[in-house]
Design an enzyme around this catalytic site. Sequence first.
Site, mmCIF file in Angstrom:
data_model
loop_
_atom_site.group_PDB
_atom_site.id
_atom_site.type_symbol
_atom_site.label_atom_id
_atom_site.label_comp_id
_atom_site.label_asym_id
_atom_site.label_seq_id
_atom_site.Cartn_x
_atom_site.Cartn_y
_atom_site.Cartn_z
ATOM 1 N N ASP A 456 80.180 43.836 29.707
ATOM 2 C CA ASP A 456 80.121 43.170 30.809
ATOM 3 C C ASP A 456 79.765 44.367 32.233
ATOM 4 O O ASP A 456 79.218 43.959 33.098
ATOM 5 C CB ASP A 456 81.794 42.402 31.307
ATOM 6 C CG ASP A 456 83.013 43.671 30.942
ATOM 7 O OD1 ASP A 456 82.620 44.777 30.657
ATOM 8 O OD2 ASP A 456 83.850 43.313 31.156
ATOM 9 N N CYS A 457 79.973 45.635 31.747
ATOM 10 C CA CYS A 457 79.383 46.422 32.839
ATOM 11 C C CYS A 457 77.860 46.510 32.805
ATOM 12 O O CYS A 457 77.557 46.563 33.768
ATOM 13 C CB CYS A 457 79.974 47.944 32.468
ATOM 14 S SG CYS A 457 81.794 48.139 32.182
#
Length: 644
Positions: A456-457
């Site tokens: 998700d980063c």
Amino acid sequence: MWKLKVSQGNEHGLKSSNNNIGRQYWEFDPDLGTPQDRARVELARNHFTDNRFRTKQSSDLLMRFQFARENSSAGDEIKLPAAAAAKVNASGIEETVKVTLRKALRFYSTLQTEDGFWPADYGGPLFLLPGMVIGLFVTGALDIILPSQHRQEIRSYLYNHQLDNLIPPTALSYVTLRLLGEAKDDGDGAMENARNWILNHGGVTFIPSWGKMWLSVLGIYEWDGNNPLLPELWLLPYCLNPIHPGRMWCHSRMVYLPMSFLYANKFVGPITSLVLSLRRELYLLPYHLVDWNETRYLCAKEDLYYPHPIIQDLLWECLEKVVEPALQKWPFSKIRKKAVDVVMQHIHYEDESTNYLCIGPVLNMVCCWVEDPNSEAYKCHLSRVKDYLWVAEDGMKMQGYNGSQLWDVAFSVQAILATDLVDEYGSMLKKAHCFIRNTQGGWPFSTPDNGWIVSDCTAEGLKAALLLSTMPCDVVGEEIIALAPDRLHEAVNVILSLQNNNGGFASYELTRSYAWLEMFNPAELFGDIMIDYQYVECTSAAIQGLKLFRKLHPSYRSKEIEACISKGINFIQSIQRPDGSWYGSWGVCFVYGTWFGIKGLVAGGRTYHDCDSIRKACDFLLSKQLQSGGWGESYLSSQNKVLF
Ligand SMILES: CC(C)=CCC[C@@H](C)[C@H]1CC[C@@]2(C)C3=C(CC[C@]12C)[C@@]1(C)CC[C@H](O)C(C)(C)[C@@H]1CC3
């Protein structure tokens, strides 16, 4: 006075792949600051201590004071028009909102560093600091790495956060305070209280397995009182085997790896008079009379979040009574030797690929010292200790990561762009843009030196980079060339490669094994840690990132992206709870999860009108709105899996 340093460093052994961009650490400078500056800090400290039971969070005041000193416009107020103070009428509200946003942006810009990130406190888990202090103590570096000012701040932190309801922080914090120089009865009764609490709860034998391991390293607990942490598992064939540690969640395996090394070596630090005294202070029985075999199963009920199933205890029995004794004798001891060598190779690999930051901090450092106290690797680890320490008005704490730099920048960019006032605060975006560009491999949670990319980063980094690429050059920087298409493609490739067959995204890697492994989760304090599960947050972020990419770059891998998004949507819908919510694992908790659930579905093209899941989710949120008009939730939701 304490000074925050950013994006720099020249310590012996410090390795960096990008010139330390994003690095944040504190240094003590006795000559820094005027008497007024010091008085202000002192006041903030006292205020925290006086209110510590009411307000448990610190507010990064030391950093904010420093930024205000260094940046003269930081303290300037923007005056709200009279409309804001009085009751705002309909025509005035837009202007008031604008002024409020401008004020917020102005304030926020004063907290940004020149190279584009927002340094911040990422403290929290209290159980990490003792490991660091014990690790430095047994390797003989405590006084060098934590000189008196550091020790003072750590003591303040521990006293400021003293409660009495969990054994591991209590016992480990007590031990930490003793190692940092506190006497048995110091702290105006605080040390005595802690000790009495531990003894009233059966003594330190009731500490969970994480604490047992650290106390064994220190020499105040016997290794026989730990369940076996066999390094031999690393020798099993990876491809056939669901229990190979390489298939565990990366955080768990990166902790298991050095722990198995220390266990196999039965490593114990120097037995000093302090260590002998601690053996007397924390047990109900004299140390030599403790039945260590029995203590392996003890755990205080306050700490028992995840009780072991019987099958796990049977396994420990068999490993302890049959396997471990065999592995210590010839010819099986050869296997042990080989396993320890393999483990050490993996440790060095993790060290090098994270520039000695590691995602399971400190343990690798102790292993490198055990292997060779004069090694360069150990020195490199020492250079990174400060990357984990943070000072605020509540004292010095250890963070669970070397910061949250990229994560914060990615969301900040999205928030700044959402204000539509970018013309005025372009310089903030320019700097953030640079940071995002300089941090990409995929994108990590903190800095590129950390080396571990997160699904998700990467997705949030991609979103921010794409949004910036749509802005006029004069706003986000003419000299800054937006990420070249092939770099964006790489991020997309990473995201696509991280989707599991069921459509969901886990945190760092594809899910590599099965949830039944949880039966063998040895940590009583943590649940759901054995494998990298798929999460609504990660899946939603991936969908959002890919969707935006596809809109702006429709020709690249478009079929795969479409397929990935639609599988992701199905996954999100499949894990929605009957009440319309999603359980969020990485924030607090149902409100956070539901935010991601809805954002993912919306990015995937669903609307309130055509999607039952979104309607149910909205009903859920509306039903949880508080009297005040806002939404809030207790951390207890996370533990109890019900909204609190
Ligand atoms: C036993 C040890 C060494 C503990 C260190 C604590 C870590 C396991 C925690 C601290 C921060 C932490 C909660 C984090 C995450 C995983 C677990 C972490 C690293 C991740 C990267 C998982 C994916 C999430 O969406 C998000 C990116 C928000 C978080 C960030 C923090």
